[in-house]
Design an enzyme around this catalytic site. Structure first.
Site, mmCIF file in Angstrom:
data_model
loop_
_atom_site.group_PDB
_atom_site.id
_atom_site.type_symbol
_atom_site.label_atom_id
_atom_site.label_comp_id
_atom_site.label_asym_id
_atom_site.label_seq_id
_atom_site.Cartn_x
_atom_site.Cartn_y
_atom_site.Cartn_z
ATOM 1 N N LYS A 1 0.843 -1.197 0.000
ATOM 2 C CA LYS A 1 0.000 0.000 0.000
ATOM 3 C C LYS A 1 0.878 1.246 0.000
ATOM 4 O O LYS A 1 1.739 1.409 0.868
ATOM 5 C CB LYS A 1 -0.887 0.019 1.256
HETATM 6 O O1 G3P Z 1 -8.754 0.742 4.112
HETATM 7 C C1 G3P Z 1 -8.852 2.078 4.542
HETATM 8 C C2 G3P Z 1 -9.746 2.136 5.728
HETATM 9 O O2 G3P Z 1 -9.184 1.389 6.780
HETATM 10 C C3 G3P Z 1 -9.988 3.532 6.217
HETATM 11 O O3 G3P Z 1 -11.221 3.500 6.884
HETATM 12 O O4 G3P Z 1 -12.975 4.321 8.432
HETATM 13 O O5 G3P Z 1 -10.513 4.908 8.821
HETATM 14 O O6 G3P Z 1 -11.790 5.925 6.909
HETATM 15 P P1 G3P Z 1 -11.655 4.736 7.811
#
Ligand code: G3P
Length: 221
Positions: free
Chosen positions: A87
């Site tokens: 990533k």
């Molecule tokens: O894969 C990316 C994800 O983990 C981000 O999620 O809810 O932190 O925006 P969030």
């Protein structure tokens, strides 16, 4: 649409995998930190454990902010396991690294993507996946799923092979709409994944079936 689990929690990954719901896993430094992982050595151990549970792409994020640091980490991470996907963030240094890493044949997941333009650049660089962050776009008053839909449309128009991986998924509605707009993958938190499986009418119907059966079964005893 494929489902990946967006988690670094081994218990949740094991349960989701055992239920046959997921074909991959995405992690990031915040998810790893939630599991008390903050060193690359510990991150590697965690990823190798995940790889025993899920035979599919496992996204592992660099933690260096600069181009050279990202390169060094990416080439190391890529050696951890055959299923690892590196990533890299949609920052200027991240974009520089994407082309170099993808150019070495290493699968890259372009993360922290918030626009179609960023996705177009990542596809130019040859990334395997682009991860538009739906929930965080919604948080800012934008239509995150519309960005996913536009990326899917643009990639389809030019027959771009980069997969669209809907990320920052916060609800079962996000999952449903990611499928409806044609995302290749949605990476889903464990709680949302379980909510996808649940419906109150299913629970009520299953209870009714068994109640009806038991009435006759008991009458035969
Ligand atoms: O894969 C990316 C994800 O983990 C981000 O999620 O809810 O932190 O925006 P969030």
């Amino acid at each position: 649409m494929k489902l990946f689990l967006d988690s670094a929690n081994l218990d949740n990954i094991r349960e989701a995998s055992d239920m046959g719901f997921i074909s991959g896993v995405t992690t990031n430094p915040s998810l790893a930190a939630k599991e008390n992982v903050g060193l690359m050595g510990d991150y590697k151990s965690l990823i190798l454990e995940i790889a025993t549970m899920v035979d599919g792409p496992i996204s592992v994020e660099v933690t260096a902010p600069d181009f050279q640091g990202m390169l060094d980490q990416a080439f190391d991470i890529a050696k951890w396991h055959k299923n690892v996907v590196v990533k890299l963030p949609s920052t200027i240094d991240g974009f520089k690294a994407m082309a170099r890493v993808a150019g070495e044949g290493i699968p890259v997941n372009q993360t922290l993507c918030f626009s179609v333009n960023q996705a177009i650049l990542g596809a130019q660089a040859g990334v395997a996946y682009v991860s538009p962050f739906v929930g965080r776009l919604d948080d800012g008053g934008h239509d995150g799923m519309n960005v996913v839909e536009d990326i899917v449309d643009v990639f389809g128009f030019y027959d771009i092979s980069t997969k669209v991986l809907a990320a920052s998924i916060r609800s079962t509605l996000h999952c449903l709409n990611a499928a409806k707009v044609g995302a290749d993958v949605a990476t889903v938190p464990f709680d949302v994944l379980m909510q996808m499986a649940h419906h109150p009418l299913t629970d009520a119907g299953a209870i009714k079936f068994l109640d009806d059966w038991k009435k006759v079964e008991n009458s035969k005893k």
